[in-house]
Design a protein around this motif. Sequence first.
Motif, PDB file in Angstrom:
ATOM      1  N   UNK A 107       0.833  -1.208   0.000  1.00  0.00           N
ATOM      2  CA  UNK A 107       0.000   0.000   0.000  1.00  0.00           C
ATOM      3  C   UNK A 107       0.867   1.257   0.000  1.00  0.00           C
ATOM      4  N   UNK A 108       1.823   1.320   0.936  1.00  0.00           N
ATOM      5  CA  UNK A 108       2.657   2.515   1.060  1.00  0.00           C
ATOM      6  C   UNK A 108       3.580   2.706  -0.134  1.00  0.00           C
ATOM      7  N   UNK A 109       4.127   1.618  -0.657  1.00  0.00           N
ATOM      8  CA  UNK A 109       5.045   1.749  -1.787  1.00  0.00           C
ATOM      9  C   UNK A 109       4.306   2.024  -3.094  1.00  0.00           C
ATOM     10  N   UNK A 110       3.096   1.512  -3.246  1.00  0.00           N
ATOM     11  CA  UNK A 110       2.299   1.880  -4.415  1.00  0.00           C
ATOM     12  C   UNK A 110       2.042   3.388  -4.405  1.00  0.00           C
ATOM     13  N   UNK A 111       1.700   3.939  -3.243  1.00  0.00           N
ATOM     14  CA  UNK A 111       1.472   5.384  -3.129  1.00  0.00           C
ATOM     15  C   UNK A 111       2.757   6.152  -3.438  1.00  0.00           C
ATOM     16  N   UNK A 112       3.895   5.683  -2.910  1.00  0.00           N
ATOM     17  CA  UNK A 112       5.177   6.343  -3.152  1.00  0.00           C
ATOM     18  C   UNK A 112       5.502   6.356  -4.643  1.00  0.00           C
ATOM     19  N   UNK A 113       5.414   5.204  -5.297  1.00  0.00           N
ATOM     20  CA  UNK A 113       5.759   5.133  -6.714  1.00  0.00           C
ATOM     21  C   UNK A 113       4.764   5.916  -7.570  1.00  0.00           C
ATOM     22  N   UNK A 114       3.495   5.927  -7.191  1.00  0.00           N
ATOM     23  CA  UNK A 114       2.488   6.685  -7.935  1.00  0.00           C
ATOM     24  C   UNK A 114       2.832   8.170  -7.931  1.00  0.00           C
ATOM     25  N   UNK A 115       3.234   8.700  -6.780  1.00  0.00           N
ATOM     26  CA  UNK A 115       3.543  10.134  -6.722  1.00  0.00           C
ATOM     27  C   UNK A 115       4.941  10.464  -7.234  1.00  0.00           C
TER      28      UNK A 115
END
Length: 137
Positions: A107-115
């Motif tokens: 969850x956290x890394x998907x958000x990081x890579x998305x931004x």
Amino acid sequence: MTTLTALKSKYPTAETFTFGDNPDLCRRLITLVRQGKKTATCGALSDFTAEGEPLPVVGRCDIALNWNGSPALVIRTTQVTQIRFCDVTEAMALAEGENDSLAGWRRDHEAFFTRNGGFSPDMMLVFEHFELVEDLA
């Protein structure tokens, strides 16, 4: 306080980098390394290739910077793996020290890579395990 110039003399092959993508995350990740909870990190392979950044190298020491550019830590790379995001194991995720489950890491890394340029479940990551060599606090 050790200067970056002195560290580059001591570790002539060292690269410099910052953890995270903002001051609060950078500070939190450095604290996790200092506490011995964070022994791994990862980045999008495409960031290394597109920006011409050198990949981590087993045995090389690198200098982690505070968000303001001052030296915080020296780490030594112990293992480098190129792996798809969807193939990261729970052991790998937990070694990053940021989450207590693979689901939380995803969850956290998907958000990081998305931004930070884009996310895909099959994106390639450079996953690096390391050990703390020097805490420059």
